[in-house]
Write an enzyme that holds these catalytic residues in place. Structure first.
Site, PDB file in Angstrom:
ATOM      1  N   ASP A  39     -13.095  31.099 -14.082  1.00 33.13           N
ATOM      2  CA  ASP A  39     -13.410  31.723 -15.309  1.00 33.13           C
ATOM      3  C   ASP A  39     -13.330  30.505 -16.371  1.00 33.13           C
ATOM      4  O   ASP A  39     -14.012  30.491 -17.288  1.00 33.13           O
ATOM      5  CB  ASP A  39     -12.459  32.865 -15.715  1.00 33.13           C
ATOM      6  N   SER A  56      -1.841  35.823  -2.540  1.00 34.43           N
ATOM      7  CA  SER A  56      -2.113  36.350  -3.942  1.00 34.43           C
ATOM      8  C   SER A  56      -2.210  35.203  -4.804  1.00 34.43           C
ATOM      9  O   SER A  56      -3.330  35.647  -5.694  1.00 34.43           O
ATOM     10  CB  SER A  56      -1.212  37.539  -4.164  1.00 34.43           C
ATOM     11  N   GLU A  58      -5.177  33.176  -4.700  1.00 33.93           N
ATOM     12  CA  GLU A  58      -6.461  33.866  -4.829  1.00 33.93           C
ATOM     13  C   GLU A  58      -6.763  34.419  -6.484  1.00 33.93           C
ATOM     14  O   GLU A  58      -7.581  34.033  -7.005  1.00 33.93           O
ATOM     15  CB  GLU A  58      -6.557  35.287  -4.092  1.00 33.93           C
ATOM     16  N   ARG A  80     -21.372  35.259 -12.530  1.00 40.07           N
ATOM     17  CA  ARG A  80     -21.317  34.674 -13.932  1.00 40.07           C
ATOM     18  C   ARG A  80     -22.373  33.345 -14.096  1.00 40.07           C
ATOM     19  O   ARG A  80     -22.968  33.305 -15.034  1.00 40.07           O
ATOM     20  CB  ARG A  80     -19.872  34.129 -14.307  1.00 40.07           C
ATOM     21  N   ARG A 103     -10.208  37.295   0.396  1.00 40.09           N
ATOM     22  CA  ARG A 103     -10.002  37.528  -1.194  1.00 40.09           C
ATOM     23  C   ARG A 103     -10.515  36.425  -1.830  1.00 40.09           C
ATOM     24  O   ARG A 103     -11.168  36.634  -3.031  1.00 40.09           O
ATOM     25  CB  ARG A 103      -8.609  37.910  -1.171  1.00 40.09           C
ATOM     26  N   HIS A 116     -25.458  34.786 -14.628  1.00 37.94           N
ATOM     27  CA  HIS A 116     -25.560  35.329 -15.854  1.00 37.94           C
ATOM     28  C   HIS A 116     -26.017  34.106 -16.890  1.00 37.94           C
ATOM     29  O   HIS A 116     -26.417  34.494 -17.891  1.00 37.94           O
ATOM     30  CB  HIS A 116     -24.386  35.815 -16.471  1.00 37.94           C
ATOM     31  N   SER A 164      -6.392  27.072   2.622  1.00 35.32           N
ATOM     32  CA  SER A 164      -6.065  26.423   3.612  1.00 35.32           C
ATOM     33  C   SER A 164      -7.015  25.015   3.569  1.00 35.32           C
ATOM     34  O   SER A 164      -6.503  23.981   4.037  1.00 35.32           O
ATOM     35  CB  SER A 164      -5.973  27.050   4.954  1.00 35.32           C
TER      36      SER A 164
END
Length: 186
Positions: A161, A150, A153, A57, A46, A60, A88
């Site tokens: 972002d 999770s 990630e 991005r 993930r 872009h 890790s």
């Protein structure tokens, strides 16, 4: 619980990880991105999905960005930057990528849970995200109801972002400028 209740908890967890990321190291990371001739992005699982979005991005924005392992990725040299996402910091294939980058004189940036990991010891900048993961030697200071890695990630994807927004500000770009480079063969 329902989806809205879970969403509130997840957002609360993210509100614990993202604001703790070091500002000065983030500025150093952006400097490395801007000074690199080419940017190579690597991650497994993930984390690999998240770093692919980051590479897109940057494309872009007109930056020369690549995903390590893709057939159209060129070789890295001393003008390159390897961006590694690894909770890790010790995933064997990613350690090998970092070693190769350092051998040729390239810079390495790492987003991780463990700032003492093998990749961290090679990196020019280490971004620590305090989140739990069963793969990391360092557990992170924040607890999560989410499975496995999770929270890390999600945090790394959102953190990248924020880097894009910092790059946009420094390069005086906006979303409209970037959309001109969006894929037109969909």
């Amino acid at each position: 619980m329902n989806n809205q209740e879970y969403a509130k908890i997840i957002l609360s967890e993210l509100n614990q990880t993202l604001p703790t990321i070091d500002i000065e190291k983030s500025n150093q990371f952006v400097d490395l991105l801007l000074n690199a001739k080419e940017i190579f992005c690597a991650g497994a699982g993930r984390s690999g999905f998240a770093v692919r979005g980051f590479a897109m991005r940057m494309m872009h924005m007109g930056l020369n960005s690549y995903v390590v392992g893709e057939t159209c990725t060129p070789n890295i040299d001393e003008t390159g930057l390897l961006v590694v996402c690894s909770g890790s910091g010790s995933t064997k294939s990613l350690v090998n990528h970092a070693q190769k980058a350092k051998e040729v004189g390239a810079k390495v940036a790492l987003i991780t849970i463990d700032p003492e990991s093998p990749i961290a010891k090679m990196a020019d900048v280490v971004i620590e995200i305090s989140a739990p993961s069963p793969k990391s030697a360092k557990a992170g200071e924040i607890k999560s109801i989410q499975p496995m890695g999770s929270l890390f990630e999600q945090s790394e994807a959102l953190y990248m972002d924020t880097l894009i927004l910092m790059l946009m500000e420094r390069k005086h770009m906006d979303s409209d400028t970037m959309f001109g480079r969006h894929a037109n063969m969909e």
